[in-house]
Write a protein that holds these residues in place. Structure first.
Motif, mmCIF file in Angstrom:
data_model
loop_
_atom_site.group_PDB
_atom_site.id
_atom_site.type_symbol
_atom_site.label_atom_id
_atom_site.label_comp_id
_atom_site.label_asym_id
_atom_site.label_seq_id
_atom_site.Cartn_x
_atom_site.Cartn_y
_atom_site.Cartn_z
ATOM 1 N N CYS A 1 0.943 -1.143 0.203
ATOM 2 C CA CYS A 1 -0.016 0.089 0.084
ATOM 3 C C CYS A 1 0.680 1.201 0.082
ATOM 4 N N SER A 2 0.845 2.180 -1.182
ATOM 5 C CA SER A 2 1.668 3.410 -1.310
ATOM 6 C C SER A 2 0.813 4.580 -0.796
ATOM 7 N N GLY A 3 1.358 5.296 -0.220
ATOM 8 C CA GLY A 3 0.731 6.697 0.132
ATOM 9 C C GLY A 3 1.688 7.868 -0.007
ATOM 10 N N SER A 4 1.466 8.803 0.797
ATOM 11 C CA SER A 4 2.380 10.013 0.876
ATOM 12 C C SER A 4 2.506 10.526 2.278
ATOM 13 N N SER A 5 3.619 11.656 2.396
ATOM 14 C CA SER A 5 3.761 12.270 3.390
ATOM 15 C C SER A 5 2.339 12.751 4.202
ATOM 16 N N SER A 6 1.340 12.879 3.627
ATOM 17 C CA SER A 6 0.351 13.471 4.418
ATOM 18 C C SER A 6 -0.587 12.364 5.202
ATOM 19 N N ASN A 7 -0.305 11.184 4.860
ATOM 20 C CA ASN A 7 -1.168 10.152 5.136
ATOM 21 C C ASN A 7 -0.327 9.211 5.866
ATOM 22 N N ILE A 8 0.281 7.933 5.214
ATOM 23 C CA ILE A 8 0.991 6.952 5.851
ATOM 24 C C ILE A 8 2.459 7.331 6.443
ATOM 25 N N GLY A 9 2.806 8.651 5.529
ATOM 26 C CA GLY A 9 3.978 9.075 6.141
ATOM 27 C C GLY A 9 4.135 9.649 7.423
ATOM 28 N N ARG A 10 2.615 9.966 7.926
ATOM 29 C CA ARG A 10 2.513 10.877 9.246
ATOM 30 C C ARG A 10 1.755 9.803 10.126
ATOM 31 N N ASN A 11 0.892 8.869 9.779
ATOM 32 C CA ASN A 11 0.032 8.315 10.571
ATOM 33 C C ASN A 11 0.162 6.586 10.385
ATOM 34 N N PHE A 12 -0.472 5.937 11.211
ATOM 35 C CA PHE A 12 -0.727 4.669 11.133
ATOM 36 C C PHE A 12 -1.314 4.153 10.011
ATOM 37 N N VAL A 13 -0.935 2.822 9.499
ATOM 38 C CA VAL A 13 -1.804 2.036 8.369
ATOM 39 C C VAL A 13 -2.736 1.240 9.065
ATOM 40 N N ASN A 14 -3.743 0.983 8.704
ATOM 41 C CA ASN A 14 -5.029 0.025 9.172
ATOM 42 C C ASN A 14 -5.105 -1.091 7.855
ATOM 43 N N TRP A 15 -5.476 -2.191 7.956
ATOM 44 C CA TRP A 15 -5.768 -3.106 7.204
ATOM 45 C C TRP A 15 -7.259 -3.769 7.175
ATOM 46 N N TYR A 16 -8.040 -3.886 6.108
ATOM 47 C CA TYR A 16 -9.258 -4.584 6.409
ATOM 48 C C TYR A 16 -9.515 -5.595 5.348
ATOM 49 N N GLN A 17 -10.094 -6.614 5.976
ATOM 50 C CA GLN A 17 -10.578 -7.845 5.160
ATOM 51 C C GLN A 17 -12.018 -7.920 4.803
ATOM 52 N N GLN A 18 -12.388 -8.146 3.620
ATOM 53 C CA GLN A 18 -13.623 -8.149 3.162
ATOM 54 C C GLN A 18 -13.735 -9.458 2.482
ATOM 55 N N LEU A 19 -14.561 -10.438 2.989
ATOM 56 C CA LEU A 19 -14.855 -11.608 2.529
ATOM 57 C C LEU A 19 -16.169 -11.555 1.539
ATOM 58 N N PRO A 20 -16.303 -12.317 0.550
ATOM 59 C CA PRO A 20 -17.312 -11.773 -0.532
ATOM 60 C C PRO A 20 -18.798 -11.788 0.272
ATOM 61 N N GLY A 21 -19.363 -11.041 0.013
ATOM 62 C CA GLY A 21 -20.883 -10.479 0.416
ATOM 63 C C GLY A 21 -20.937 -10.158 1.640
ATOM 64 N N THR A 22 -19.757 -9.749 2.635
ATOM 65 C CA THR A 22 -19.918 -9.524 3.817
ATOM 66 C C THR A 22 -19.345 -8.204 3.937
ATOM 67 N N ALA A 23 -19.324 -7.428 5.188
ATOM 68 C CA ALA A 23 -18.981 -6.303 5.812
ATOM 69 C C ALA A 23 -17.619 -6.495 5.841
ATOM 70 N N PRO A 24 -16.836 -5.328 5.892
ATOM 71 C CA PRO A 24 -15.137 -5.142 6.067
ATOM 72 C C PRO A 24 -15.077 -5.586 7.508
ATOM 73 N N LYS A 25 -13.906 -6.057 7.738
ATOM 74 C CA LYS A 25 -13.412 -6.567 9.154
ATOM 75 C C LYS A 25 -12.140 -5.929 9.279
ATOM 76 N N LEU A 26 -11.729 -5.453 10.352
ATOM 77 C CA LEU A 26 -10.640 -4.826 10.919
ATOM 78 C C LEU A 26 -9.623 -5.988 11.014
ATOM 79 N N LEU A 27 -8.408 -6.029 10.153
ATOM 80 C CA LEU A 27 -7.483 -7.141 10.294
ATOM 81 C C LEU A 27 -6.074 -6.777 11.057
ATOM 82 N N MET A 28 -5.862 -5.503 10.909
ATOM 83 C CA MET A 28 -4.461 -4.846 11.252
ATOM 84 C C MET A 28 -4.753 -3.378 11.804
ATOM 85 N N TYR A 29 -4.136 -3.070 12.725
ATOM 86 C CA TYR A 29 -4.272 -1.662 13.171
ATOM 87 C C TYR A 29 -2.910 -1.047 13.593
ATOM 88 N N SER A 30 -2.880 0.146 13.587
ATOM 89 C CA SER A 30 -1.493 0.723 13.820
ATOM 90 C C SER A 30 -0.247 0.164 13.470
#
Lengths: 115, 110
Positions: free
Chosen positions: B22-51
């Motif tokens: 996941c590539s971003g810039s200095s205003s987002n990933i460069g200064r803040n944490f990255v979070n990841w979400y998993q979305q299984l088919p037909g379902t709502a997203p789920k938090l997979l990784m934070y900070s």
């Protein structure tokens, strides 16, 4: 933790709709909460969020001036008032508990904007 | 269209290790944490990784995250068929005052 959205449906372009999200299983007033949407076959787009006491609200540029996020901590509820709806607002709308990440999500509610 | 950039698709065979970037810039990933979400088919997203690298309770340790500069990565080791899903990265953007997402990576388990 449970988040249950309601209020979706079919609306004509230019129309209005109000989404609700009922929260349970956590102290609602302690958390930021957010709306995130997903157009059919597309990725996720964050729409808006609101601080614990409602004093701070943020919006994505594409909905500023048209959508209003609000909350009622006494009723553990989150709202999204959507006015001047456009075809491109068609999406599943999710509410989520926010900060430091969107840690819990509802099942989503479909909003279809079409004539 | 999406502020964060992800490769649209990835694949692997059961047991393999795959990495999603996941590539971003200095205003987002460069200064803040990255979070990841998993979305299984037909379902709502789920938090997979934070900070960047923290797993919520219940997420297997086969999943790991990292961040370097303005990029984040999600690694899945010991790939399983149930990992077949869409994966999204996200970060707070200080310039936009928004959460921004990547366009998603569709992971296929061959």
């Amino acid at each position: 933790v449970q988040l249950v959205e309601s209020g979706g449906g079919l609306v004509q372009p230019g129309g209005s709709l109000r989404l609700s999200c009922a929260a349970s299983g956590f102290t609602f007033s302690n958390y930021w909460v957010a709306w995130v949407r997903q157009a059919p076959g597309k990725g996720l787009e964050w729409v808006a969020n609101i601080k614990q006491d409602g004093s701070e609200k943020n919006y994505v540029a594409s909905v500023k001036g048209r959508f209003t996020i609000s909350r009622d901590n006494a009723k553990n509820s989150l709202f999204l008032q959507m006015n001047s709806l456009r075809v491109e607002d068609t999406a599943v709308y999710y509410c989520a508990r926010d900060q430091p990440a969107m840690s819990y999500w509802g099942q989503g509610v479909l909003v279809t904007v079409s004539s | 269209q999406y502020v964060l950039t992800q490769t649209p698709s990835a694949s692997g065979t059961p047991g393999q290790r795959v990495t999603i970037s996941c590539s971003g810039s200095s205003s987002n990933i460069g200064r803040n944490f990255v979070n990841w979400y998993q979305q299984l088919p037909g379902t709502a997203p789920k938090l997979l990784m934070y900070s960047n690298a923290q797993r919520p309770s219940g997420v297997p340790d086969r999943f790991s995250g990292s961040k370097s500069g303005t990029s984040g990565s999600l690694a899945i080791s010991g790939l399983q068929s149930e990992d077949e899903a869409d994966y999204y990265c996200a970060a707070w953007d200080d310039s936009l005052n928004n959460w921004v997402f990547g366009g998603g990576t569709k992971l296929t388990v061959l």
